[in-house]
Design a protein around this motif. Structure first.
Motif, PDB file in Angstrom:
ATOM      1  N   VAL A  50     -45.856  29.448 -16.264  1.00  0.00           N
ATOM      2  CA  VAL A  50     -44.782  30.055 -15.479  1.00  0.00           C
ATOM      3  C   VAL A  50     -45.368  30.824 -14.292  1.00  0.00           C
ATOM      4  O   VAL A  50     -44.818  30.791 -13.191  1.00  0.00           O
ATOM      5  N   LYS A  51     -46.494  31.492 -14.496  1.00  0.00           N
ATOM      6  CA  LYS A  51     -47.137  32.201 -13.386  1.00  0.00           C
ATOM      7  C   LYS A  51     -47.497  31.209 -12.275  1.00  0.00           C
ATOM      8  O   LYS A  51     -47.349  31.510 -11.094  1.00  0.00           O
ATOM      9  N   GLY A  52     -47.938  30.030 -12.655  1.00  0.00           N
ATOM     10  CA  GLY A  52     -48.217  28.993 -11.665  1.00  0.00           C
ATOM     11  C   GLY A  52     -46.981  28.585 -10.897  1.00  0.00           C
ATOM     12  O   GLY A  52     -47.057  28.275  -9.706  1.00  0.00           O
ATOM     13  N   PHE A  53     -45.827  28.604 -11.549  1.00  0.00           N
ATOM     14  CA  PHE A  53     -44.575  28.269 -10.873  1.00  0.00           C
ATOM     15  C   PHE A  53     -44.208  29.299  -9.804  1.00  0.00           C
ATOM     16  O   PHE A  53     -43.470  28.995  -8.881  1.00  0.00           O
ATOM     17  N   THR A  54     -44.675  30.539  -9.950  1.00  0.00           N
ATOM     18  CA  THR A  54     -44.267  31.612  -9.041  1.00  0.00           C
ATOM     19  C   THR A  54     -44.993  31.565  -7.703  1.00  0.00           C
ATOM     20  O   THR A  54     -44.642  32.311  -6.791  1.00  0.00           O
ATOM     21  N   GLN A  55     -45.972  30.722  -7.556  1.00  0.00           N
ATOM     22  CA  GLN A  55     -46.718  30.621  -6.305  1.00  0.00           C
ATOM     23  C   GLN A  55     -45.882  29.903  -5.252  1.00  0.00           C
ATOM     24  O   GLN A  55     -45.127  29.001  -5.556  1.00  0.00           O
ATOM     25  N   ARG A  56     -46.068  30.287  -4.027  1.00  0.00           N
ATOM     26  CA  ARG A  56     -45.342  29.644  -2.927  1.00  0.00           C
ATOM     27  C   ARG A  56     -45.814  28.208  -2.750  1.00  0.00           C
ATOM     28  O   ARG A  56     -46.971  27.902  -2.941  1.00  0.00           O
ATOM     29  N   ARG A  61     -42.154  28.983   2.973  1.00  0.00           N
ATOM     30  CA  ARG A  61     -41.984  30.365   2.527  1.00  0.00           C
ATOM     31  C   ARG A  61     -41.275  30.400   1.180  1.00  0.00           C
ATOM     32  O   ARG A  61     -41.061  31.458   0.618  1.00  0.00           O
ATOM     33  N   ALA A  62     -40.903  29.246   0.696  1.00  0.00           N
ATOM     34  CA  ALA A  62     -40.079  29.171  -0.507  1.00  0.00           C
ATOM     35  C   ALA A  62     -40.840  29.573  -1.763  1.00  0.00           C
ATOM     36  O   ALA A  62     -41.972  29.172  -1.981  1.00  0.00           O
ATOM     37  N   ARG A  63     -40.199  30.378  -2.560  1.00  0.00           N
ATOM     38  CA  ARG A  63     -40.655  30.664  -3.910  1.00  0.00           C
ATOM     39  C   ARG A  63     -39.517  30.232  -4.818  1.00  0.00           C
ATOM     40  O   ARG A  63     -38.351  30.387  -4.488  1.00  0.00           O
ATOM     41  N   PRO A  64     -39.830  29.708  -5.970  1.00  0.00           N
ATOM     42  CA  PRO A  64     -38.766  29.153  -6.800  1.00  0.00           C
ATOM     43  C   PRO A  64     -37.901  30.211  -7.475  1.00  0.00           C
ATOM     44  O   PRO A  64     -38.331  31.330  -7.715  1.00  0.00           O
ATOM     45  N   VAL A  65     -36.675  29.786  -7.762  1.00  0.00           N
ATOM     46  CA  VAL A  65     -35.812  30.512  -8.685  1.00  0.00           C
ATOM     47  C   VAL A  65     -36.121  29.900 -10.041  1.00  0.00           C
ATOM     48  O   VAL A  65     -36.053  28.682 -10.211  1.00  0.00           O
ATOM     49  N   TYR A  88     -41.041  39.374  -8.708  1.00  0.00           N
ATOM     50  CA  TYR A  88     -39.754  38.780  -9.059  1.00  0.00           C
ATOM     51  C   TYR A  88     -38.840  39.815  -9.695  1.00  0.00           C
ATOM     52  O   TYR A  88     -39.298  40.815 -10.243  1.00  0.00           O
ATOM     53  N   LYS A  89     -37.563  39.551  -9.654  1.00  0.00           N
ATOM     54  CA  LYS A  89     -36.561  40.326 -10.391  1.00  0.00           C
ATOM     55  C   LYS A  89     -36.255  39.572 -11.673  1.00  0.00           C
ATOM     56  O   LYS A  89     -36.165  38.347 -11.683  1.00  0.00           O
ATOM     57  N   TRP A  90     -36.071  40.286 -12.757  1.00  0.00           N
ATOM     58  CA  TRP A  90     -35.823  39.700 -14.069  1.00  0.00           C
ATOM     59  C   TRP A  90     -34.393  40.014 -14.467  1.00  0.00           C
ATOM     60  O   TRP A  90     -33.985  41.182 -14.499  1.00  0.00           O
TER      61      TRP A  90
END
Length: 103
Positions: A50-56, A61-65, A88-90
């Motif tokens: 999941v941490k890998g998913f948070t990378q741009r 400029r997109a970061r995933p939801v 991120y916001k949780w």
């Protein structure tokens, strides 16, 4: 999506069912190795993935939801800490019952 106010933007949405630890056992998944169903080892692998998913994405400029399913109460705080460290916001909604660890 296209933003008419500032610039063209795309939405990157990832959904991931992490499978509540209360539903993952050697009995339910006999073909899986012990390591594959061990809750602590699974959480470690899930956090890394999941941490890998948070990378741009490169070149944007997109970061995933990220939409996670079956997040148990026992894992929620660890996931929250990882997301918070990534900026991120949780938002979490625990439901169900003790048998599922309120996933």
């Amino acid at each position: 999506l296209y933003c008419t106010f500032c610039c063209a933007m795309s939405l990157w949405l990832i959904t991931y069912n992490v499978l509540s630890p209360n539903f993952c056992s050697q009995e339910k998944y006999p073909r899986c190795s012990i390591d594959a169903v061990d809750p602590d080892k699974r959480l470690e692998r899930i956090l890394a993935q999941v941490k890998g998913f948070t990378q741009r994405r490169q070149g944007t400029r997109a970061r995933p939801v990220l939409c996670l399913q079956e997040v148990s109460l026992s894992w929620a705080s660890k996931l929250y800490a990882m997301f918070d460290a990534q900026g991120y916001k949780w938002i979490s909604e625990q439901y169900s019952s003790p048998s599922s660890d309120y996933m």
